[in-house]
Design a protein around this motif. Structure first.
Motif, PDB file in Angstrom:
ATOM      1  N   THR A  41      -4.147  -2.044  26.156  1.00  0.00           N
ATOM      2  CA  THR A  41      -4.179  -0.927  27.096  1.00  0.00           C
ATOM      3  C   THR A  41      -3.648   0.335  26.425  1.00  0.00           C
ATOM      4  O   THR A  41      -2.810   0.279  25.530  1.00  0.00           O
ATOM      5  CB  THR A  41      -3.311  -1.236  28.328  1.00  0.00           C
ATOM      6  N   ALA A  42      -4.113   1.468  26.889  1.00  0.00           N
ATOM      7  CA  ALA A  42      -3.652   2.749  26.359  1.00  0.00           C
ATOM      8  C   ALA A  42      -2.359   3.160  27.061  1.00  0.00           C
ATOM      9  O   ALA A  42      -2.163   2.899  28.246  1.00  0.00           O
ATOM     10  CB  ALA A  42      -4.720   3.816  26.569  1.00  0.00           C
ATOM     11  N   ALA A  43      -1.478   3.809  26.306  1.00  0.00           N
ATOM     12  CA  ALA A  43      -0.209   4.272  26.868  1.00  0.00           C
ATOM     13  C   ALA A  43      -0.447   5.512  27.723  1.00  0.00           C
ATOM     14  O   ALA A  43      -1.116   6.462  27.302  1.00  0.00           O
ATOM     15  CB  ALA A  43       0.772   4.585  25.744  1.00  0.00           C
ATOM     16  N   ALA A  44       0.097   5.532  28.924  1.00  0.00           N
ATOM     17  CA  ALA A  44      -0.065   6.674  29.817  1.00  0.00           C
ATOM     18  C   ALA A  44       0.870   7.809  29.390  1.00  0.00           C
ATOM     19  O   ALA A  44       1.938   7.564  28.824  1.00  0.00           O
ATOM     20  CB  ALA A  44       0.264   6.253  31.246  1.00  0.00           C
ATOM     21  N   PRO A  45       0.493   9.049  29.684  1.00  0.00           N
ATOM     22  CA  PRO A  45       1.404  10.157  29.406  1.00  0.00           C
ATOM     23  C   PRO A  45       2.515  10.210  30.453  1.00  0.00           C
ATOM     24  O   PRO A  45       2.303   9.801  31.599  1.00  0.00           O
ATOM     25  CB  PRO A  45       0.498  11.384  29.492  1.00  0.00           C
ATOM     26  N   PRO A  46       3.683  10.710  30.096  1.00  0.00           N
ATOM     27  CA  PRO A  46       4.776  10.791  31.081  1.00  0.00           C
ATOM     28  C   PRO A  46       4.547  11.922  32.069  1.00  0.00           C
ATOM     29  O   PRO A  46       4.027  12.985  31.718  1.00  0.00           O
ATOM     30  CB  PRO A  46       6.012  11.055  30.206  1.00  0.00           C
ATOM     31  N   GLY A  47       4.944  11.700  33.311  1.00  0.00           N
ATOM     32  CA  GLY A  47       4.871  12.736  34.329  1.00  0.00           C
ATOM     33  C   GLY A  47       6.163  13.525  34.398  1.00  0.00           C
ATOM     34  O   GLY A  47       7.054  13.378  33.556  1.00  0.00           O
ATOM     35  N   ARG A  48       6.293  14.319  35.416  1.00  0.00           N
ATOM     36  CA  ARG A  48       7.500  15.123  35.581  1.00  0.00           C
ATOM     37  C   ARG A  48       8.722  14.216  35.724  1.00  0.00           C
ATOM     38  O   ARG A  48       8.735  13.274  36.518  1.00  0.00           O
ATOM     39  CB  ARG A  48       7.374  16.037  36.793  1.00  0.00           C
ATOM     40  N   GLY A  49       9.764  14.515  34.942  1.00  0.00           N
ATOM     41  CA  GLY A  49      10.996  13.736  34.997  1.00  0.00           C
ATOM     42  C   GLY A  49      10.915  12.407  34.275  1.00  0.00           C
ATOM     43  O   GLY A  49      11.861  11.622  34.326  1.00  0.00           O
ATOM     44  N   GLU A  50       9.802  12.143  33.589  1.00  0.00           N
ATOM     45  CA  GLU A  50       9.605  10.861  32.914  1.00  0.00           C
ATOM     46  C   GLU A  50       9.566  11.037  31.398  1.00  0.00           C
ATOM     47  O   GLU A  50       9.338  12.137  30.881  1.00  0.00           O
ATOM     48  CB  GLU A  50       8.298  10.213  33.369  1.00  0.00           C
TER      49      GLU A  50
ATOM     50  N   GLY B 209       7.877  -5.030  33.755  1.00  0.00           N
ATOM     51  CA  GLY B 209       7.142  -3.979  33.087  1.00  0.00           C
ATOM     52  C   GLY B 209       7.528  -3.684  31.658  1.00  0.00           C
ATOM     53  O   GLY B 209       6.922  -2.820  31.016  1.00  0.00           O
ATOM     54  N   ALA B 210       8.511  -4.395  31.099  1.00  0.00           N
ATOM     55  CA  ALA B 210       8.991  -4.069  29.753  1.00  0.00           C
ATOM     56  C   ALA B 210       8.188  -4.733  28.643  1.00  0.00           C
ATOM     57  O   ALA B 210       8.304  -4.320  27.484  1.00  0.00           O
ATOM     58  CB  ALA B 210      10.466  -4.446  29.608  1.00  0.00           C
ATOM     59  N   TRP B 211       7.384  -5.742  28.959  1.00  0.00           N
ATOM     60  CA  TRP B 211       6.634  -6.439  27.908  1.00  0.00           C
ATOM     61  C   TRP B 211       5.379  -5.657  27.546  1.00  0.00           C
ATOM     62  O   TRP B 211       4.246  -6.113  27.705  1.00  0.00           O
ATOM     63  CB  TRP B 211       6.299  -7.853  28.347  1.00  0.00           C
ATOM     64  N   ARG B 212       5.600  -4.451  27.056  1.00  0.00           N
ATOM     65  CA  ARG B 212       4.535  -3.555  26.617  1.00  0.00           C
ATOM     66  C   ARG B 212       4.948  -2.923  25.295  1.00  0.00           C
ATOM     67  O   ARG B 212       6.133  -2.896  24.949  1.00  0.00           O
ATOM     68  CB  ARG B 212       4.319  -2.435  27.626  1.00  0.00           C
TER      69      ARG B 212
END
Length: 333
Positions: A19-28, A91-94
């Motif tokens: 899977t592709a890594a998502a970009p971070p949103g505000r505050g992330e 969710g950490a096994w990425r």
């Protein structure tokens, strides 16, 4: 890449997705995972026995240590390249994780990522139970169930450092490990644990750290000295029950309620019992910073049983399920 738990069953229910890594949103922030752990929580999730776990399919992984790769809008106090840790529950096994910046804890320079991962959830769990819940102090005697496990080894170390005499249950093959940590081992498979505890602590113990749950809780309570405390932080003995995951916890609440009533009526000799579960937030962040300080200073040493590639998460789960791990199993991305 991520490891997905697809359905109830065994480690064979894990699959590897690209899977592709998502970009971070505000505050992330986006974090490249360096190391994460295998815990008993994931074993419970395999059998749909963990409280309020997500619906299948989902990505397991309770905690992580990684490197910040990008920042979302409005993020301050952290920079690209910083090494950080976080508690996620799932969710950490990425290979990459997006997480809110307020959940990040700095990892000290020079601290190995795998060691930091072994100390993250387990270290805070042990530290908070010893110092904030049971408030163990010098001269006391405590019992640690599962003293050779990921949390158990750190519980022993924290209690010994507090000046307590520590008794620890473990299989015979792991007794040398328990002794090396400073505790007196008790073989839960061949010995009568309450009788052995009475022999070693005739007046009872001041605290019992019980991850077993179920009927073990009554046994643990009966081993307490006046004023002692049982800290329950799991329900391992109910793993194979064929009922709703909530049922063992309801039984435990009923059991605790009877003890609380007895205490209110003055019949408990000051003995008490409480639940503990590790949770993200400011208290966790403060405790983890202290745990990392102790690890960096050599005052706390989280044992690592094996380091495996993230792609071998199924092997790590199997080792834990079969009781072959001493200390933490770490997955490295």
């Amino acid at each position: 890449m991520e490891i997905v738990l697809t359905d109830r069953g065994g480690p064979e229910k894990l699959r590897i997705d690209d899977t592709a890594a998502a970009p971070p949103g505000r505050g992330e922030v986006r974090v490249r995972v360096l190391a994460t752990g295998v815990s008993f929580a994931e074993v419970q999730m395999l059998k749909h026995r963990y409280p309020m776990q997500p619906k299948y399919p989902f990505v397991p992984g309770y905690d992580l240590v990684g490197e910040v790769t990008s920042l979302g809008e409005g993020v301050t106090g952290v920079a690209v390249g910083d090494r950080v840790a976080a508690l996620l529950v799932t969710g950490a096994w990425r290979t990459h994780v997006v997480i809110t910046a307020d959940r990040l804890v700095p990892v000290p320079d020079g601290l190995d990522a795998g060691v930091a991962a072994a100390a993250t959830m387990n270290g805070v769990t042990a530290w908070q139970m010893v110092h904030e819940v049971a408030k163990v102090r010098a001269g006391q005697t405590v019992l640690v169930h599962g003293a050779s496990g990921g949390v158990g080894t750190l519980l022993v170390q924290a209690a010994v450092a507090a000046g307590a005499t520590v008794l620890g249950t473990a299989s015979a093959a792991k007794h040398d490990t328990v002794r090396a940590l400073g505790a007196t081992p008790i073989d839960y498979r061949t010995e009568d644990v309450p009788a052995r505890v009475r022999e070693l602590a005739p007046g009872g113990v001041d605290a019992v750290f019980d991850h077993l749950g179920g009927d073990s809780l009554q046994v643990s309570y009966d081993m307490l000295a006046d004023g002692g405390i049982v800290v329950n932080y799991g329900s391992a003995t109910t793993l194979d029950e064929n009922n709703h995951w909530l049922v063992p916890y309801l039984r435990t609440i009923r059991r605790f309620a009877s003890w609380w009533l007895g205490k209110a009526l003055g019949r408990a000799r000051g003995r008490r019992a409480t639940f503990y579960y590790v949770k993200a937030g400011p208290s966790f962040n403060r405790a983890l910073a202290e745990v990392y300080r102790l690890v960096a200073d050599g005052e706390l040493a989280p044992p690592i049983d094996q380091r495996l590639p993230l792609t071998e998460a199924a092997k790590g789960l199997r080792l834990l399920m079969d009781g072959r791990a001493t200390g933490k199993i770490v997955l490295e991305a």
